[in-house]
Structure formats: structure tokens, C-alpha cells
Scaffold this active site. Structure first.
Site, short mmCIF file in Angstrom:
data_model
loop_
_atom_site.label_atom_id
_atom_site.label_comp_id
_atom_site.label_asym_id
_atom_site.label_seq_id
_atom_site.Cartn_x
_atom_site.Cartn_y
_atom_site.Cartn_z
N SER A 64 0.84 -1.20 0.00
CA SER A 64 0.00 0.00 0.00
C SER A 64 0.87 1.25 0.00
O SER A 64 1.98 1.25 0.56
CB SER A 64 -0.90 0.01 1.25
OG SER A 64 -1.60 1.24 1.35
N TYR A 81 -1.83 0.44 10.42
CA TYR A 81 -1.92 -0.21 9.10
C TYR A 81 -0.73 0.18 8.24
O TYR A 81 -0.09 -0.67 7.60
CB TYR A 81 -3.23 0.21 8.43
CG TYR A 81 -3.37 -0.24 6.99
CD1 TYR A 81 -3.76 -1.53 6.67
CD2 TYR A 81 -3.13 0.67 5.94
CE1 TYR A 81 -3.91 -1.93 5.35
CE2 TYR A 81 -3.28 0.27 4.62
CZ TYR A 81 -3.66 -1.03 4.33
OH TYR A 81 -3.80 -1.41 3.02
#
Length: 246
Positions: free
Chosen positions: A138, A151
Site C-alpha cells: 500500500s 496499518y
């Protein structure tokens, strides 16, 4: 029809994973779907068989249970040609700040679990002298933001892991690919206002994965503009970076 390749998809019920499975199915590849939800896996397998007439198997895998990883790999019918990790958990940042168990689950789901599974396949592929490993990371891992740093830190670790693994596997004929999708229109983001220029559809991510499996970049931003954006964000001085809205 003889399948072109055997492709294993970890976390096979996500929107990106499903789009990627369909791209591979349309190409005539045999598919192995792995995940935690047997009902959804069986439904997806049946759909793929009907659509494309390719062999599809399902296997249980929980990346939070590392004690089962070796048995999972050994229980596959063949060593896949391609392994794609689409495993992940966004979680809730505020809840993770208050709940250490949730923070640990986010980190294990996005980093340590997938990395440990891919390590087993890397060793097996290196011994064979061929293979492709794909990890979906990501842009959130490029620099930690207050809004999602648990995250983001997990994805940063996964990105670094894939980079190191890529260097190690280069001499063994194994290709290691990092995919950074940016924003994606999925069930998880439904209802959120996302900038169109920076937002990909699951099938766009799937097409980027298939291109990267065979050549070109091994560290892929699905929409190239993200590479420039994250270069700028990484270069910002810390006091200025903290002023950017979360």
C-alpha cells in the site's frame, strides 16, 4: 485444455483477489484459492469454473495461525508457478490505539503473516529455479500518517520485506513483485468520496499484477501518479508533513 500456469491466490475473497483470479482464469490458468471463509471460497471457485472452464481448488489458510503454514504449503497439489498475496486488514486506527490485540492483528494480517507464508514459497521456488511471488502492499506504507499509522507501519514492513526478498531471490530465478494500488473502489471503500484521478478499480489492479508477473517493474504503483505523489510526501520536512490533514 492444458492450463498455462498454476496460480495460488492468498486472501482470495477480496475484490482485488477476485478480479485477479478472473484475469488469470480468462488466460486459461489453473487456480488455487486460499482463505478463511470456506463458503465464499467455494462460491468463487464455482463461478470461475463456470466462466472459464479452468481447474479451481480451494484451501483453508488463516495468516494469523502460523503453526499451520507448513502443512498448508505441503498440502497443495503442486508448487504453484505464481503466488499472489492479497491478504490484508485495514482495521480501525482509533480502536487499534486503545486495543493492543487489534493493533497486533492488523500488523500480523498485513505483514508478518503474509511474509511468513511467502518465505516458504520463496524457498521452494528457489530450489526449483523459477517462480513469481506477488505481494499487495500500500502507498500507506510509504510514510506514516496519524490517521492510519498502525496499518501503514505494517504495510511499510511488508514493502521492505518484499524488497529484500526480491534481492535475495534474484539469483535463483524467482521474480518478486510489490503492488501498491493506492485508493481502490471496493466493498471496503463503498460510500467514501475518493478522488477519481487517484482511484483504481479492482480490475485495473488485476491487470497491473498480470503485467508485472511477466516483466517490467517489480515495484509497481498501479496509477503512476502515486509514485510522484509519494516521492513528494516522503521528502517533506516532518513539521510540514504533520500539518497535512489526516
Amino acid at each position: 485444455m492444458t492450463p498455462r500456469k498454476t496460480v495460488l491466490i492468498l486472501g482470495a475473497t477480496s475484490d482485488i483477489a477476485r478480479a485477479t483470479a478472473r484475469r488469470h482464469g480468462a488466460r486459461g490458468d489453473a487456480l488455487i484459492l486460499a482463505g478463511r471463509n470456506p463458503i465464499r471460497l467455494a462460491e468463487e471457485a464455482a463461478d470461475l469454473r463456470l466462466r472459464f472452464g479452468v481447474p479451481v481448488e480451494v484451501h483453508h489458510l488463516d495468516v494469523l495461525q502460523p503453526e499451520g503454514f507448513t502443512a498448508f504449503v505441503d498440502g497443495l497439489p503442486v508448487l504453484p508457478d505464481i503466488v499472489i498475496s492479497a491478504v490484508g486488514l485495514l482495521g480501525d486506527q482509533a480502536a487499534a490505539e486503545r486495543t493492543p490485540d487489534l493493533a497486533e492483528r492488523i500488523i500480523r494480517s498485513n505483514f508478518t503473516g503474509p511474509a511468513a507464508v511467502l518465505a516458504l514459497f520463496a524457498d521452494a521456488m528457489a530450489a526449483r529455479g523459477a517462480g513469481v511471488l506477488v505481494g499487495i502492499s500500500s502507498v500507506a506504507g510509504d510514510r506514516g500518517r496519524a490517521a492510519n499509522y498502525v496499518y501503514g507501519s505494517a504495510k511499510a514492513g511488508f514493502t521492505a520485506y518484499l524488497s529484500g526478498l526480491r534481492g535475495r531471490m534474484a539469483q535463483h530465478g524467482v521474480r518478486v513483485v510489490t503492488i501498491r494500488p493506492g485508493f481502490v473502489r471496493t466493498r471496503m471503500t463503498e460510500g467514501r468520496k475518493l478522488p477519481p484521478l487517484l482511484t483504481a478499480a479492482p480490475d485495473e489492479v488485476a491487470r497491473a499484477i498480470l503485467r508485472a508477473e511477466t516483466g517490467g517493474r517489480t515495484d509497481v504503483y498501479v496509477r503512476p501518479i502515486w509514485r510522484l505523489i509519494m516521492m513528494v510526501i516522503r521528502s517533506l520536512p516532518e513539521p510540514l508533513f504533520r500539518r497535512i490533514p489526516a
